[in-house]
Motif scaffolding. Structure first.
Motif, short mmCIF file in Angstrom:
data_model
loop_
_atom_site.label_atom_id
_atom_site.label_comp_id
_atom_site.label_asym_id
_atom_site.label_seq_id
_atom_site.Cartn_x
_atom_site.Cartn_y
_atom_site.Cartn_z
N ASP A 187 0.82 -1.19 0.00
CA ASP A 187 0.00 0.00 0.00
C ASP A 187 0.87 1.26 0.00
OD1 ASP A 187 -2.63 1.04 -0.08
OD2 ASP A 187 -2.49 1.53 2.05
N ARG A 216 2.15 2.13 -3.49
CA ARG A 216 1.07 2.66 -4.32
C ARG A 216 0.84 4.13 -3.98
NH1 ARG A 216 -4.02 3.08 -3.15
NH2 ARG A 216 -3.96 1.59 -1.44
N ILE A 217 0.83 4.45 -2.69
CA ILE A 217 0.67 5.84 -2.25
C ILE A 217 1.85 6.68 -2.74
CG2 ILE A 217 0.60 7.37 -0.22
CD1 ILE A 217 -0.84 4.99 1.23
N LEU A 273 3.78 6.21 -5.30
CA LEU A 273 3.76 6.41 -6.75
C LEU A 273 2.73 7.44 -7.19
CD1 LEU A 273 4.33 2.76 -7.95
CD2 LEU A 273 5.94 4.68 -8.06
N ARG A 274 1.82 7.81 -6.30
CA ARG A 274 0.88 8.91 -6.61
C ARG A 274 1.52 10.27 -6.36
NH1 ARG A 274 -3.85 5.99 -3.71
NH2 ARG A 274 -3.15 7.28 -2.01
N GLU A 275 2.65 10.28 -5.66
CA GLU A 275 3.34 11.53 -5.37
C GLU A 275 4.07 12.01 -6.63
OE1 GLU A 275 3.51 13.47 -2.54
OE2 GLU A 275 1.94 12.16 -1.75
N ARG A 276 3.84 13.26 -6.98
CA ARG A 276 4.43 13.84 -8.20
C ARG A 276 5.95 13.76 -8.19
NH1 ARG A 276 5.92 19.25 -9.09
NH2 ARG A 276 6.11 19.73 -11.29
N ARG A 332 7.39 10.29 -8.80
CA ARG A 332 7.31 9.93 -10.23
C ARG A 332 8.38 10.66 -11.04
NH1 ARG A 332 1.86 10.91 -9.33
NH2 ARG A 332 1.90 12.63 -10.84
N SER A 381 7.54 13.40 1.95
CA SER A 381 6.10 13.47 1.71
C SER A 381 5.31 13.02 2.94
CB SER A 381 5.72 12.60 0.51
OG SER A 381 6.33 13.09 -0.66
N ARG A 437 2.80 15.40 5.43
CA ARG A 437 1.42 15.04 5.79
C ARG A 437 1.23 15.08 7.30
NH1 ARG A 437 -0.27 10.26 1.53
NH2 ARG A 437 0.13 11.51 -0.32
#
Length: 102
Positions: free
Chosen positions: A1, A4-5, A7-10, A13, A54, A58
């Motif tokens: 998980d 996946r989280i 890889l959503r971070e700009r 990537r 990141s 948060r």
């Protein structure tokens, strides 16, 4: 998980994209085994630093509850500076590895 989280971070990537480009350059230039070890270590640490950055941002956002606090802002800037400093060192070292590739 967590991946996946991440890889959503700009920025994660973007860093992965640069890693792929660097791998292609290393492959084209015939980088030696030591260079690949170095590259893998630097890329892995840099990407994990960005993931930590990141995550901490948060946490800071939750703790601050939307209030403007200079300590929170400074903490975020320090974390980002850590990632930037390591990235600059990795870039310089990577260029040197490619220049002096036997």
């Amino acid at each position: 998980d967590g991946m996946r989280i991440a890889l959503r971070e700009r920025m994660v990537r973007i860093l992965l994209s640069f890693a792929v480009i660097a791998m292609l350059i290393g492959w084209i230039r015939g980088m030696h085994a030591t260079g690949w070890i170095f590259f893998t270590a630097f890329a892995g640490v840099l990407i994990s630093y960005e993931m930590s950055n990141s995550a901490m941002e948060r946490v800071f956002d939750v703790v601050s509850e939307g209030r403007s606090d200079p300590r929170i802002r400074e903490g975020k800037h320090l974390l980002a500076a850590k990632v930037l400093a390591f990235g600059i060192c990795g870039l310089i070292a990577g260029i040197l590895v490619l220049i002096y590739n036997p």
